[in-house]
Design a protein around this motif. Structure first.
Motif, mmCIF file in Angstrom:
data_model
loop_
_atom_site.group_PDB
_atom_site.id
_atom_site.type_symbol
_atom_site.label_atom_id
_atom_site.label_comp_id
_atom_site.label_asym_id
_atom_site.label_seq_id
_atom_site.Cartn_x
_atom_site.Cartn_y
_atom_site.Cartn_z
ATOM 1 N N GLY A 1 0.819 -1.197 0.000
ATOM 2 C CA GLY A 1 0.000 0.000 0.000
ATOM 3 C C GLY A 1 0.859 1.254 0.000
ATOM 4 O O GLY A 1 2.034 1.222 0.384
ATOM 5 N N ASN B 1 -0.531 4.437 1.442
ATOM 6 C CA ASN B 1 -1.815 4.875 1.995
ATOM 7 C C ASN B 1 -1.863 6.377 2.255
ATOM 8 O O ASN B 1 -0.946 6.937 2.861
ATOM 9 C CB ASN B 1 -2.081 4.115 3.292
ATOM 10 N N GLY C 1 -4.455 0.295 -3.171
ATOM 11 C CA GLY C 1 -5.732 0.696 -2.594
ATOM 12 C C GLY C 1 -6.032 -0.077 -1.331
ATOM 13 O O GLY C 1 -7.050 -0.772 -1.253
ATOM 14 N N ASN D 1 -5.542 1.139 2.389
ATOM 15 C CA ASN D 1 -6.138 1.868 3.503
ATOM 16 C C ASN D 1 -6.044 3.362 3.243
ATOM 17 O O ASN D 1 -5.213 3.829 2.454
ATOM 18 C CB ASN D 1 -5.384 1.529 4.807
ATOM 19 N N ALA E 1 -9.963 2.501 -1.713
ATOM 20 C CA ALA E 1 -9.217 1.771 -0.685
ATOM 21 C C ALA E 1 -10.157 0.795 -0.006
ATOM 22 O O ALA E 1 -11.340 1.093 0.196
ATOM 23 C CB ALA E 1 -8.617 2.735 0.331
ATOM 24 N N GLY F 1 -7.617 -5.230 0.343
ATOM 25 C CA GLY F 1 -7.205 -4.174 -0.563
ATOM 26 C C GLY F 1 -7.900 -4.201 -1.905
ATOM 27 O O GLY F 1 -8.325 -5.251 -2.391
ATOM 28 N N SER G 1 -3.465 -3.935 -4.232
ATOM 29 C CA SER G 1 -3.252 -4.162 -2.797
ATOM 30 C C SER G 1 -3.866 -5.467 -2.308
ATOM 31 O O SER G 1 -3.827 -5.729 -1.108
ATOM 32 C CB SER G 1 -3.813 -2.983 -1.990
#
Length: 526
Positions: free
Chosen positions: A266, A268, A422, A424, A444, A466, A470
């Protein structure tokens, strides 16, 4: 630039009792021909010597697992969950022991080891309370009301290969293995060699609580040596790790059409909106970015701050980070520990140095701290990070965050979503409804409003995983258990078949069936 301080009290002795280590490593599936010494991240000194699993050992493990799985799956679900119902109390009673192990093998601060402890206790308890209901046969609507009876059954996959990462070895091992076992599977589990002791500890504990031998076995070794036979023997593969590793597993199992779930990398984002509580958001950002020294797949690495609060938020964030306590004590004083592997320290250093060399500005941090331990790196905040820097788009997986200024909602959503990942995201605002509206537009798998990651992740009744590159599939929620099962539909037909009865012609039969569609719609049967 101030440096993070060290707790005043001296660190405890960073060793484990030899008898404990000996008991744990005896549970590794291995012929003992090869071993590996794992260093303690806090000191660099040897922590334990681990027997390694060979490719031949993998075959032995699968043979034992298949034999044990048949008897395990034959037990009623209420009996399969009993060891896990006992686990929560046993964990609480032996909390200090497992927290020491987690810290010493990973280098994380004790407060972050505590998160792992809570995750295993609460997640396994969640499934122990619900497994019987989730796995019981379910009545489903049949084709013909009262004439077609349909049941959905859930069968275990068989033997699951579960490959767990080094950053949260206790949580991302045991907390995933619990639902796989409750579903009636056996598990061959490969933790990272560096961080296998915590998994061996909970396996040893669960066996003492009634888990049968061989339904959960632990293998230890380099993926290049045992990865292929491990994946090749599995009926299902669960993997948490890098996107590159996830792709390799998907390609390996594709010819056999074996199912898998993957939680991967990720990059994020965190969005601080114009109306955010600056103090709360800054304190939340410290936790969101620097928990476990940033070695958390759902931690924040990109931060977008509205121009109206940028001038207040960023200085306060820098102030809080410069006041963080780093250390290696086996207590709750340190706010951040060290990195786990030398390769991770090298990667973090490379990302930061390259960004600075291309014009980024370090607001705080930006250097290793060998005075604290061989793998310590200061929590670091940068501005001026641009697209030609590795730090901009690639996962750093360390205590580093890049801060950007933005002007409007559409702009920041587009920038937050401009990534192949995608996993978090985080949104901070005083207007929760507005935060939820923004959250729904982010690509996310989990989005936290006024929290960095814990609110969504620890809500075990809801799926976690994810989008995009992800991951595939979800842990937690019903899917977190049902992914380890095969669904089977059993339908029985009663009184009449799908043929015209008696002398009724097919054309008239077709007319009646068509009219039946209208009647079922009107009566809301369909």
């Amino acid at each position: 630039m101030a440096s993070p301080t060290v707790p005043a009290e001296g660190a405890a002795e960073h060793t484990l009792p030899p008898a404990l280590v000996g008991r744990l490593v005896s549970r590794v599936v291995s012929d003992g021909a090869a071993t590996a010494a794992i260093p303690g991240p806090f000191t660099g000194e040897p922590l334990a010597t681990i027997p390694l699993t060979s490719a031949d050992d993998i075959g032995v493990a699968y043979g034992r697992a298949r034999a044990a799985q048949r008897a395990w799956a034959a037990l009623p679900v209420r009996e399969r969950v009993r060891p896990f119902l006992r686990l929560a109390d046993a964990l609480v009673e032996r909390r200090s022991e497992i927290l020491d192990i987690i810290q010493l093998e990973t280098g994380k601060a004790r407060r972050h080891a505590m998160e792992e402890f809570l995750d295993v206790a609460l997640c396994s308890l969640y499934y122990a309370r619900r497994a019987e209901r989730l796995l019981k046969p379910r009545r489903r609507q049949g084709l013909m009301p009262a004439l077609t009876r349909v049941q959905e059954l859930r069968h275990p996959k068989g033997v699951v290969a579960l490959i767990a990462p080094w950053n949260y070895p206790f949580a991302l091992g045991a907390a995933d293995i619990a639902p796989a076992l409750m579903a009636g599977n056996a598990v061959i589990h490969k933790p990272d060699t560096q961080t296998c002791l915590s998994s061996l500890w909970v396996l040893d504990l669960l066996t003492s609580l009634g888990l049968p031998e061989d339904v959960w076995q632990i293998v230890v070794g380099d993926p290049s040596d045992i990865g292929d036979p491990l994946v090749d023997g599995a009926d299902y593969v669960s993997f948490t790790g890098s996107t590159r590793g996830g792709r390799a597993i998907a390609e390996r199992v594709a010819p056999r059409l074996v199912g898998y779930s993957l939680e991967l990398g990720g990059k994020n984002p965190m969005i601080v909106m114009a109306d955010a509580d600056v103090e709360r958001a800054a304190r939340g950002a410290v936790r969101a970015c620097f928990t476990n020294a940033g070695q958390l797949c759902i931690s924040i690495e990109r931060m977008y701050v509205h121009e109206d609060v940028y001038g207040r938020f960023v200085p306060r964030l820098v102030e809080l980070v410069e006041g963080m306590r780093l250390g290696s004590g086996l207590d709750f004083e340190a706010e951040m520990g060290s990195l786990t592997h030398q390769r991770q320290l090298d990667a973090v250093t490379r990302h930061v140095d390259q960004a600075v060399g291309k014009g980024a500005t370090v607001l705080t941090g930006g250097r290793a701290r060998p005075d604290l331990g061989p793998l310590f790196y200061e929590p670091t905040i940068l501005t001026g990070v641009t697209g030609d820097m590795d730090l901009c788009a690639n996962e750093t997986f360390g205590p580093v965050v890049a801060v950007y200024k933005y002007r409007d909602e559409d702009e920041v959503i587009a920038r937050a979503n401009d990534t192949p990942y995608g996993l978090n995201a985080s949104v901070w605002t005083r207007n929760t409804a507005a935060g939820r509206r923004v959250a729904a537009r982010l690509q996310a798998g989990t989005v936290n409003v006024n929290d960095g990651y814990g609110a969504a992740y620890a809500s075990y009744d809801s799926p976690m995983g994810g989008m995009k590159q992800s991951g595939v599939g979800r842990r937690h929620g019903a899917e977190g258990l049902l992914r380890f099962t095969e669904a089977q539909t059993v339908a029985s037909q009663h009184l009449m078949d799908f043929e015209p009865p008696g002398a009724l012609g097919y054309e008239r039969f077709a007319d009646l069936m068509a009219e039946g569609v209208k009647i079922m719609k009107k009566l809301r049967i369909r």
